[in-house]
Write an enzyme that holds these catalytic residues in place. Sequence first.
Site, PDB file in Angstrom:
ATOM      1  N   CYS A   1     -10.872   2.909  -0.255  1.00  0.00           N
ATOM      2  CA  CYS A   1      -9.600   3.245  -0.065  1.00  0.00           C
ATOM      3  C   CYS A   1      -9.355   2.293   1.397  1.00  0.00           C
ATOM      4  O   CYS A   1     -10.187   2.720   2.153  1.00  0.00           O
ATOM      5  CB  CYS A   1      -9.599   4.725   0.289  1.00  0.00           C
ATOM      6  SG  CYS A   1      -8.146   5.059   0.998  1.00  0.00           S
ATOM      7  N   THR A   2      -8.108   1.787   1.432  1.00  0.00           N
ATOM      8  CA  THR A   2      -7.910   0.973   2.621  1.00  0.00           C
ATOM      9  C   THR A   2      -7.558   1.490   3.875  1.00  0.00           C
ATOM     10  O   THR A   2      -7.387   1.080   4.658  1.00  0.00           O
ATOM     11  CB  THR A   2      -6.839   0.014   2.409  1.00  0.00           C
ATOM     12  OG1 THR A   2      -5.549   0.857   1.620  1.00  0.00           O
ATOM     13  CG2 THR A   2      -7.138  -0.898   1.219  1.00  0.00           C
ATOM     14  N   HIS A   3      -7.720   3.027   3.678  1.00  0.00           N
ATOM     15  CA  HIS A   3      -7.480   3.692   5.124  1.00  0.00           C
ATOM     16  C   HIS A   3      -9.072   3.985   5.817  1.00  0.00           C
ATOM     17  O   HIS A   3      -9.015   4.228   6.927  1.00  0.00           O
ATOM     18  CB  HIS A   3      -7.104   5.261   4.735  1.00  0.00           C
ATOM     19  CG  HIS A   3      -5.437   5.109   4.677  1.00  0.00           C
ATOM     20  ND1 HIS A   3      -4.889   4.588   3.489  1.00  0.00           N
ATOM     21  CD2 HIS A   3      -4.688   5.840   5.384  1.00  0.00           C
ATOM     22  CE1 HIS A   3      -3.711   4.906   3.717  1.00  0.00           C
ATOM     23  NE2 HIS A   3      -3.462   5.377   4.875  1.00  0.00           N
TER      24      HIS A   3
ATOM     25  N   GLU B   1      -4.255   9.107   8.727  1.00  0.00           N
ATOM     26  CA  GLU B   1      -2.773   9.059   9.187  1.00  0.00           C
ATOM     27  C   GLU B   1      -2.455  10.013  10.311  1.00  0.00           C
ATOM     28  O   GLU B   1      -1.330   9.712  11.004  1.00  0.00           O
ATOM     29  CB  GLU B   1      -2.041   9.454   7.967  1.00  0.00           C
ATOM     30  CG  GLU B   1      -2.277   8.458   6.731  1.00  0.00           C
ATOM     31  CD  GLU B   1      -1.071   7.474   6.545  1.00  0.00           C
ATOM     32  OE1 GLU B   1       0.040   7.748   6.954  1.00  0.00           O
ATOM     33  OE2 GLU B   1      -1.301   6.429   5.954  1.00  0.00           O
TER      34      GLU B   1
ATOM     35  N   ASP C   1       0.775  -1.156   0.058  1.00  0.00           N
ATOM     36  CA  ASP C   1      -0.026   0.069   0.170  1.00  0.00           C
ATOM     37  C   ASP C   1       0.987   1.193  -0.002  1.00  0.00           C
ATOM     38  O   ASP C   1       1.979   1.304   0.249  1.00  0.00           O
ATOM     39  CB  ASP C   1      -0.898   0.054   1.051  1.00  0.00           C
ATOM     40  CG  ASP C   1      -1.564   1.148   1.216  1.00  0.00           C
ATOM     41  OD1 ASP C   1      -2.282   1.513   0.213  1.00  0.00           O
ATOM     42  OD2 ASP C   1      -1.948   1.611   2.477  1.00  0.00           O
ATOM     43  N   SER C   2       0.293   2.393  -0.250  1.00  0.00           N
ATOM     44  CA  SER C   2       0.868   3.667  -0.412  1.00  0.00           C
ATOM     45  C   SER C   2       1.694   3.845   1.071  1.00  0.00           C
ATOM     46  O   SER C   2       2.373   4.586   1.623  1.00  0.00           O
ATOM     47  CB  SER C   2       0.045   4.887  -0.620  1.00  0.00           C
ATOM     48  OG  SER C   2      -1.068   4.679   0.012  1.00  0.00           O
TER      49      SER C   2
ATOM     50  N   TYR D   1      -0.698   8.440  -2.012  1.00  0.00           N
ATOM     51  CA  TYR D   1      -0.660   8.292  -3.492  1.00  0.00           C
ATOM     52  C   TYR D   1      -1.845   9.053  -4.153  1.00  0.00           C
ATOM     53  O   TYR D   1      -1.883   9.373  -5.719  1.00  0.00           O
ATOM     54  CB  TYR D   1      -0.678   6.714  -3.942  1.00  0.00           C
ATOM     55  CG  TYR D   1       0.587   5.977  -3.946  1.00  0.00           C
ATOM     56  CD1 TYR D   1       1.637   6.537  -3.060  1.00  0.00           C
ATOM     57  CD2 TYR D   1       0.555   4.745  -4.211  1.00  0.00           C
ATOM     58  CE1 TYR D   1       2.895   5.676  -3.194  1.00  0.00           C
ATOM     59  CE2 TYR D   1       1.565   3.849  -4.143  1.00  0.00           C
ATOM     60  CZ  TYR D   1       2.688   4.353  -3.490  1.00  0.00           C
ATOM     61  OH  TYR D   1       3.999   3.620  -3.543  1.00  0.00           O
ATOM     62  N   GLY D   2      -2.903   9.167  -3.552  1.00  0.00           N
ATOM     63  CA  GLY D   2      -4.289   9.574  -4.042  1.00  0.00           C
ATOM     64  C   GLY D   2      -4.289  10.903  -5.023  1.00  0.00           C
ATOM     65  O   GLY D   2      -5.170  10.722  -5.820  1.00  0.00           O
TER      66      GLY D   2
ATOM     67  N   CYS E   1      -4.470  -1.288  -1.916  1.00  0.00           N
ATOM     68  CA  CYS E   1      -4.434   0.012  -2.094  1.00  0.00           C
ATOM     69  C   CYS E   1      -5.457   0.297  -3.353  1.00  0.00           C
ATOM     70  O   CYS E   1      -5.421  -0.224  -4.487  1.00  0.00           O
ATOM     71  CB  CYS E   1      -3.104   0.518  -2.598  1.00  0.00           C
ATOM     72  SG  CYS E   1      -3.170   2.243  -3.035  1.00  0.00           S
TER      73      CYS E   1
ATOM     74  N   THR F   1      -5.968   3.277  -4.675  1.00  0.00           N
ATOM     75  CA  THR F   1      -5.499   4.072  -5.864  1.00  0.00           C
ATOM     76  C   THR F   1      -4.605   3.138  -6.698  1.00  0.00           C
ATOM     77  O   THR F   1      -4.770   3.320  -7.936  1.00  0.00           O
ATOM     78  CB  THR F   1      -4.576   4.938  -5.180  1.00  0.00           C
ATOM     79  OG1 THR F   1      -5.459   5.739  -4.101  1.00  0.00           O
ATOM     80  CG2 THR F   1      -3.868   5.970  -6.226  1.00  0.00           C
TER      81      THR F   1
HETATM   82  N1  DGL Z   1      -4.890   3.349   1.042  1.00  0.00           N
HETATM   83  C1  DGL Z   1      -4.843   3.912  -0.267  1.00  0.00           C
HETATM   84  C2  DGL Z   1      -5.839   3.589  -0.947  1.00  0.00           C
HETATM   85  O1  DGL Z   1      -6.639   2.681  -0.748  1.00  0.00           O
HETATM   86  C3  DGL Z   1      -4.336   5.546  -0.676  1.00  0.00           C
HETATM   87  C4  DGL Z   1      -4.034   6.227   0.141  1.00  0.00           C
HETATM   88  C5  DGL Z   1      -3.127   7.202  -0.498  1.00  0.00           C
HETATM   89  O2  DGL Z   1      -2.069   7.012  -0.511  1.00  0.00           O
HETATM   90  O3  DGL Z   1      -3.736   8.519  -1.041  1.00  0.00           O
HETATM   91  O4  DGL Z   1      -6.231   4.174  -1.916  1.00  0.00           O
END
Ligand code: DGL
Length: 271
Positions: free
Chosen positions: A186-188, A152, A10-11, A42-43, A73, A75
């Site tokens: 998004c996994t966050h 985060e 993941d990012s 990364y988004g 991830c 993204t």
């Molecule tokens: N966790 C990532 C996702 O699922 C991205 C978060 C990011 O880096 O912007 O998209």
Amino acid sequence: MDRRPIGVFDSGLGGLTAVRELARLMPEEELVYFGDTGRVPYGGRSRDILVKYARQDAALLRSFDVKAIVIACGTVSTTALGVLRAENDIPIFGVVEPAVHAALRATRNGRVGLIGTRASIRSGAYERLLAQGRPGVEVTARACPLLVPLVENGRFRPGDTVAETVAAEYLAPIREAGVDTLILGCTHYPLLREVIGRYMGPDTALVDVGAECARWTAAELDRAGLRTDRAQAGRHRFFVSDSTEDFASLASVFLREDVEGEVEQIDITAY
Ligand code: DGL
């Protein structure tokens, strides 16, 4: 049967929400996780940069001779899954297909909400698969660039007025559209599950893309005969591209348990 580890990336740390489910479903499998903490988020990045990062992330994992890669991830899954599949001769799993299947199973009224990073929403990847699976499905999608930094920074708990205000602003048009299912693309975002669930109400099913991807991966590895025959718990190794200093405390928030396993910093630009 295949005893090699499963690679996950993941990012940043959001992909640990998928690791949690992978470890629960397949405790005997070895896992190698890479979080690109030096380059998160990364988004908001362009497709070209995301493809470059995805290739480096996969190359790092392949240096551990992994038997499969899980792109934990949204993204990267929406933007570079095809490239990674074309360039690698091992199974590559992304979050989009498992999440779409789960959403189509969950929806009763055919109205599905979707939230994700800018790059994920721009790709249209979820919408395409949703429409293929159920022609006529109505998708209300919204890019939510502020949610990853909030998570985060530990601002995701119910009662946190910043998290609640930002979530409400993003989700208002989705709730108004009358969706009964919302893809947390998004996994966050699973960390914001309670905040999002309270705003959307109890009748909206929330789809956790990392957990769905983990379930999908376990089923596919079974089908392909690629599961390990080891009986004892598999080793977990974690790699990050920034300092490992805060990793353990932050990672335990995503894993909802203490991190068991080694943590090392690597130079991702060397891959
Ligand atoms: N966790 C990532 C996702 O699922 C991205 C978060 C990011 O880096 O912007 O998209």
